[in-house]
Design a protein around this motif. Structure first.
Motif, PDB file in Angstrom:
ATOM      1  N   ALA A  42       0.806  -1.220   0.000  1.00 39.78           N
ATOM      2  CA  ALA A  42       0.000   0.000   0.000  1.00 39.78           C
ATOM      3  C   ALA A  42       0.839   1.269   0.000  1.00 39.78           C
ATOM      4  N   GLY A  43       2.075   1.195   0.483  1.00 38.81           N
ATOM      5  CA  GLY A  43       2.891   2.401   0.606  1.00 38.81           C
ATOM      6  C   GLY A  43       4.005   2.533  -0.389  1.00 38.81           C
ATOM      7  N   VAL A  44       4.689   1.454  -0.691  1.00 37.34           N
ATOM      8  CA  VAL A  44       5.871   1.524  -1.545  1.00 37.34           C
ATOM      9  C   VAL A  44       5.532   1.289  -3.016  1.00 37.34           C
ATOM     10  N   VAL A  45       4.684   0.326  -3.294  1.00 39.51           N
ATOM     11  CA  VAL A  45       4.367  -0.032  -4.678  1.00 39.51           C
ATOM     12  C   VAL A  45       3.770   1.131  -5.472  1.00 39.51           C
ATOM     13  N   PRO A  46       2.819   1.908  -4.927  1.00 41.98           N
ATOM     14  CA  PRO A  46       2.281   3.015  -5.727  1.00 41.98           C
ATOM     15  C   PRO A  46       3.332   4.067  -6.080  1.00 41.98           C
ATOM     16  N   ILE A  47       4.248   4.320  -5.158  1.00 43.59           N
ATOM     17  CA  ILE A  47       5.305   5.306  -5.423  1.00 43.59           C
ATOM     18  C   ILE A  47       6.231   4.808  -6.515  1.00 43.59           C
ATOM     19  N   VAL A  48       6.618   3.541  -6.446  1.00 38.22           N
ATOM     20  CA  VAL A  48       7.510   2.965  -7.458  1.00 38.22           C
ATOM     21  C   VAL A  48       6.819   2.930  -8.821  1.00 38.22           C
ATOM     22  N   LEU A  49       5.576   2.514  -8.864  1.00 43.05           N
ATOM     23  CA  LEU A  49       4.849   2.483 -10.133  1.00 43.05           C
ATOM     24  C   LEU A  49       4.689   3.881 -10.718  1.00 43.05           C
ATOM     25  N   ASN A  50       4.430   4.859  -9.872  1.00 45.11           N
ATOM     26  CA  ASN A  50       4.275   6.227 -10.341  1.00 45.11           C
ATOM     27  C   ASN A  50       5.573   6.743 -10.953  1.00 45.11           C
ATOM     28  N   ARG A  51       6.701   6.403 -10.347  1.00 46.74           N
ATOM     29  CA  ARG A  51       7.991   6.845 -10.903  1.00 46.74           C
ATOM     30  C   ARG A  51       8.335   6.099 -12.186  1.00 46.74           C
ATOM     31  N   LEU A  52       8.079   4.798 -12.223  1.00 42.66           N
ATOM     32  CA  LEU A  52       8.433   4.009 -13.399  1.00 42.66           C
ATOM     33  C   LEU A  52       7.536   4.297 -14.595  1.00 42.66           C
ATOM     34  N   LEU A  53       6.241   4.407 -14.350  1.00 47.86           N
ATOM     35  CA  LEU A  53       5.285   4.560 -15.436  1.00 47.86           C
ATOM     36  C   LEU A  53       4.894   6.008 -15.691  1.00 47.86           C
ATOM     37  N   GLY A  54       5.380   6.925 -14.881  1.00 48.76           N
ATOM     38  CA  GLY A  54       5.126   8.339 -15.109  1.00 48.76           C
ATOM     39  C   GLY A  54       3.684   8.735 -14.926  1.00 48.76           C
ATOM     40  N   GLY A  55       3.067   8.301 -13.861  1.00 44.25           N
ATOM     41  CA  GLY A  55       1.683   8.680 -13.596  1.00 44.25           C
ATOM     42  C   GLY A  55       1.582  10.130 -13.197  1.00 44.25           C
ATOM     43  N   GLY A  56       0.372  10.570 -12.897  1.00 46.01           N
ATOM     44  CA  GLY A  56       0.144  11.958 -12.526  1.00 46.01           C
ATOM     45  C   GLY A  56       0.730  12.270 -11.166  1.00 46.01           C
ATOM     46  N   SER A  57       0.944  13.568 -10.922  1.00 46.21           N
ATOM     47  CA  SER A  57       1.387  13.999  -9.611  1.00 46.21           C
ATOM     48  C   SER A  57       0.621  15.240  -9.222  1.00 46.21           C
ATOM     49  N   ALA A  58       0.591  15.515  -7.943  1.00 47.53           N
ATOM     50  CA  ALA A  58      -0.148  16.675  -7.457  1.00 47.53           C
ATOM     51  C   ALA A  58       0.482  17.972  -7.944  1.00 47.53           C
ATOM     52  N   ASP A  59       1.775  17.979  -8.214  1.00 49.96           N
ATOM     53  CA  ASP A  59       2.452  19.193  -8.670  1.00 49.96           C
ATOM     54  C   ASP A  59       1.992  19.616 -10.058  1.00 49.96           C
ATOM     55  N   GLU A  60       1.568  18.669 -10.875  1.00 53.86           N
ATOM     56  CA  GLU A  60       1.146  19.004 -12.236  1.00 53.86           C
ATOM     57  C   GLU A  60      -0.147  19.793 -12.248  1.00 53.86           C
ATOM     58  N   TRP A  61      -1.107  19.456 -11.415  1.00 54.71           N
ATOM     59  CA  TRP A  61      -2.391  20.141 -11.451  1.00 54.71           C
ATOM     60  C   TRP A  61      -2.479  21.269 -10.446  1.00 54.71           C
ATOM     61  N   ARG A  62      -1.504  21.389  -9.554  1.00 55.65           N
ATOM     62  CA  ARG A  62      -1.536  22.436  -8.543  1.00 55.65           C
ATOM     63  C   ARG A  62      -1.393  23.820  -9.173  1.00 55.65           C
ATOM     64  N   ASP A  63      -0.658  23.958 -10.279  1.00 59.15           N
ATOM     65  CA  ASP A  63      -0.431  25.237 -10.918  1.00 59.15           C
ATOM     66  C   ASP A  63      -1.627  25.717 -11.729  1.00 59.15           C
ATOM     67  N   ASP A  64      -2.530  24.834 -12.096  1.00 58.22           N
ATOM     68  CA  ASP A  64      -3.690  25.222 -12.897  1.00 58.22           C
ATOM     69  C   ASP A  64      -4.701  25.955 -12.017  1.00 58.22           C
TER      70      ASP A  64
END
Length: 82
Positions: A42-64
């Motif tokens: 629940a804690g490590v796998v989502p972070i690793v998948l997000n880095r490997l597969l380039g999923g969305g991040s909160a920083d991308e939509w925070r500026d809009d």
């Protein structure tokens, strides 16, 4: 990393819950092992998948901007005064 902007959090948490339940019912694994499995899935796998597969991040939509104030900003000030 582990935020609402990460699309892998919900599936990982659901898989972790299923794995924890399966480890509880089907094995004699200790509580420490089961909690470790839950934390990794629940804690490590989502972070690793997000880095490997380039999923969305909160920083991308925070500026809009959430909404365009446009002409509605003046109307909102007038309603506060009344």
């Amino acid at each position: 990393m582990l935020s609402a902007g990460n699309p892998y959090v919900l599936p990982s948490v659901l898989v972790a819950a299923g794995a924890y339940l399966a480890a509880t019912l089907l094995t004699d694994a200790s509580l420490l092992v089961r909690i470790g499995l839950l934390a990794v899935l629940a804690g490590v796998v989502p972070i690793v998948l997000n880095r490997l597969l380039g999923g969305g991040s909160a920083d991308e939509w925070r500026d809009d901007p959430i909404e365009d104030p446009g002409d509605g900003g003046a109307d909102a000030d007038e309603s506060r005064e009344a």
